[in-house]
Design a protein around this motif. Structure first.
Motif, PDB file in Angstrom:
ATOM      1  N   LEU A  26      59.284  32.723 -36.301  1.00 39.14           N
ATOM      2  CA  LEU A  26      58.588  34.012 -36.239  1.00 39.14           C
ATOM      3  C   LEU A  26      57.968  34.370 -37.587  1.00 39.14           C
ATOM      4  O   LEU A  26      56.874  34.953 -37.644  1.00 39.14           O
ATOM      5  N   ASP A  54      54.832  32.635 -37.812  1.00 35.79           N
ATOM      6  CA  ASP A  54      53.825  33.290 -36.963  1.00 35.79           C
ATOM      7  C   ASP A  54      53.343  34.617 -37.524  1.00 35.79           C
ATOM      8  O   ASP A  54      52.522  35.294 -36.903  1.00 35.79           O
ATOM      9  N   PHE A  75      55.405  37.356 -38.532  1.00 37.17           N
ATOM     10  CA  PHE A  75      56.304  38.496 -38.384  1.00 37.17           C
ATOM     11  C   PHE A  75      56.928  38.839 -39.735  1.00 37.17           C
ATOM     12  O   PHE A  75      57.218  37.943 -40.539  1.00 37.17           O
ATOM     13  N   ARG A 105      63.721  43.832 -33.923  1.00 35.93           N
ATOM     14  CA  ARG A 105      63.831  43.112 -32.649  1.00 35.93           C
ATOM     15  C   ARG A 105      65.288  42.752 -32.341  1.00 35.93           C
ATOM     16  O   ARG A 105      65.730  42.827 -31.192  1.00 35.93           O
ATOM     17  N   VAL A 135      61.556  36.557 -28.005  1.00 36.89           N
ATOM     18  CA  VAL A 135      60.263  37.003 -28.559  1.00 36.89           C
ATOM     19  C   VAL A 135      59.382  35.792 -28.840  1.00 36.89           C
ATOM     20  O   VAL A 135      58.192  35.764 -28.491  1.00 36.89           O
ATOM     21  N   PHE A 136      59.957  34.770 -29.465  1.00 41.10           N
ATOM     22  CA  PHE A 136      59.181  33.565 -29.785  1.00 41.10           C
ATOM     23  C   PHE A 136      58.668  32.869 -28.520  1.00 41.10           C
ATOM     24  O   PHE A 136      57.510  32.466 -28.437  1.00 41.10           O
ATOM     25  N   SER A 190      58.103  34.155 -25.640  1.00 38.79           N
ATOM     26  CA  SER A 190      57.053  34.973 -25.030  1.00 38.79           C
ATOM     27  C   SER A 190      55.724  34.782 -25.747  1.00 38.79           C
ATOM     28  O   SER A 190      54.658  34.699 -25.118  1.00 38.79           O
ATOM     29  N   LEU A 191      55.781  34.708 -27.073  1.00 36.78           N
ATOM     30  CA  LEU A 191      54.557  34.483 -27.851  1.00 36.78           C
ATOM     31  C   LEU A 191      53.915  33.144 -27.494  1.00 36.78           C
ATOM     32  O   LEU A 191      52.679  33.022 -27.440  1.00 36.78           O
ATOM     33  N   GLU A 192      54.752  32.156 -27.249  1.00 41.61           N
ATOM     34  CA  GLU A 192      54.255  30.822 -26.920  1.00 41.61           C
ATOM     35  C   GLU A 192      53.947  30.660 -25.431  1.00 41.61           C
ATOM     36  O   GLU A 192      53.582  29.566 -24.990  1.00 41.61           O
ATOM     37  N   GLN A 193      54.116  31.743 -24.651  1.00 40.10           N
ATOM     38  CA  GLN A 193      53.825  31.736 -23.206  1.00 40.10           C
ATOM     39  C   GLN A 193      54.671  30.712 -22.440  1.00 40.10           C
ATOM     40  O   GLN A 193      54.251  30.183 -21.410  1.00 40.10           O
TER      41      GLN A 193
END
Length: 420
Positions: free
Chosen positions: A32, A35, A37, A45, A289-290, A292-295
């Motif tokens: 993160l 990325d 964060f 979080r 969270v990670f 989700s960011l990477e779908q």
């Protein structure tokens, strides 16, 4: 590619024997930060991940279970059941399973159940002629009821993630828990008859009545706790602290088996266990969270949707996947990591969330008796003095039984949904 880097970091930390919760948190935090964060956002979080009222039930039930184990309740439950059925063929096996069921209905923890039952029943069963490896395997397997029988800690976590009723999850688990316990009892009686395992000397009626009077407070425990939840008197969170108060009063002032020094040790042990679980939750929140960011959830859902249009095939695939993960992760971490990925798929395939919770937890039970992690194997090893390999030999006969129960639950979802 980022997911590969995260997995590489995770396995590196685990290889270096960094605790699992910290391994998950560190690897997710590093990715993160890469990325973009900030540390403030990451901390927020993590806090948000544990800032859920329903999670307050977790420390309550853990605390109550520890008081019960050390305050005399567990001991007197064993005594009353041994007095009534300990002399029958397979009676000691049945006692171990029934006490596991009752203890699970208070602690919500598989490891706590295995410790409480194993420390008392393994020596008794061995003395009565049971093979020690088999006795240890039975206790390790019966201990897994701790994460299925309400108030199960994983079911509480499931409810907080999926945002569905914890009371409903407890209700969905009742029949599956009864089915599994019944299957274990029948199997253990058959084994005892075939192997010629003996029992205790038959107790007199006077001994039985005396043991029953002594154990009545422990027998009332699950009735009071689950009755308050299903009767609408208390929420699961409120019931957890009713459990603590009840356990303390009975252990301190009725049985008089804990003093303030013992109580201090119980508090410390409870805080340590709770802290470990909440750190896993907070770390897994970062991982979520990670992902989700990477779908990842959406990509996985699309792949499942295009390759598996059958609900049964999906459930079998998930069960296999969770079984493999269970060899390396504990139930809490596995739930926190995988459920957010599964939720979109469940919506696509129209799979009932309460039903799926039961399937997940029963599969996790297999993981708890499977190396290399196999939490219950290590716990029972500690109380029995046996090596992991020996306990695994005792567990092997129960694998097929758990798999059969799992398949029954997958193919007959009404067993999980009938009481809802």
């Amino acid at each position: 590619m980022a997911v590969i880097y995260l997995l590489a970091l995770l396995f590196l930390f685990m290889f270096l024997q960094v605790p699992l919760a910290i391994s998950i948190g560190l690897s997710s935090m590093i990715m993160l930060l890469v990325d973009g964060f900030s540390l403030d956002t990451i901390a927020l979080r993590m806090f948000t991940g544990v800032d859920k009222p329903v999670l307050m039930a977790v420390p309550g039930f853990i605390f109550a279970g520890l008081i019960m184990a050390r305050g005399g309740m567990a001991k007197y439950l064993f005594e009353v059941m041994n007095a009534w059925i300990g002399h029958t063929r397979g009676g000691l096996s049945t006692v171990a399973i029934l006490v596991s069921l009752i203890f699970a209905a208070i602690s919500g923890s598989s490891a706590a159940t295995a410790v409480a039952v194993g420390s008392i029943m393994i020596p008794v069963m061995t003395k009565a002629g049971y093979d020690k490896k088999y006795a240890a395997g039975l206790v390790a397997t019966a201990g897994t009821l701790g994460i299925l029988v309400p108030p199960s800690v994983p079911l509480i976590l499931y409810g907080s993630i999926a945002e569905i009723s914890v009371k409903g999850l407890f209700t969905a688990a009742l029949i599956p828990a009864a089915l599994l316990a019944t299957a274990l009892i029948i199997f253990s009686i058959v084994v005892a008859i075939r192997k010629g395992y003996g029992g205790l000397e038959k107790a007199s009626w006077e001994t039985r009545i005396k043991a029953s009077k002594k154990a009545i407070w422990g027998l009332l425990f699950p009735v009071i706790i689950l009755g308050s939840i299903y009767g609408g008197i208390a929420t699961p969170t409120e019931a957890s602290f009713i459990a603590v108060l009840y356990a303390f009063i009975i252990s301190k002032y009725v049985y008089k088996e804990i003093d303030w020094k013992n109580f201090r040790d119980i508090v410390i042990s409870s805080v340590n266990t709770t802290a470990m679980i909440f750190l896993i939750i907070a770390s897994a929140s970062l991982l979520g969270v990670f992902l989700s960011l990477e779908q990842i959830p959406q990509t996985f859902a699309a792949w499942i949707g295009s390759n598996f249009d059958s609900t049964i095939m999906f459930l079998l695939l998930v069960s296999l996947m969770l079984f493999v993960l269970g060899m390396f992760l504990d139930a809490t971490a596995m739930l926190m990591i995988t459920l957010p990925i599964f939720l979109p798929i469940l919506a696509t395939l129209d799979i009932n969330l309460f039903f799926f919770a039961v399937i997940m937890v029963v599969t996790m039970e297999l993981g708890m008796i499977t190396p290399p992690l196999g939490m219950n194997l290590f716990v029972v090893s500690g109380v029995s003095g046996l090596k992991i390999e020996s306990i695994l030999k005792g567990v092997l006969p129960f694998y097929a039984l758990l798999i059969i129960v799992l398949l029954i639950l997958i193919f007959i979802p009404q067993l999980s949904l009938w009481l809802l």
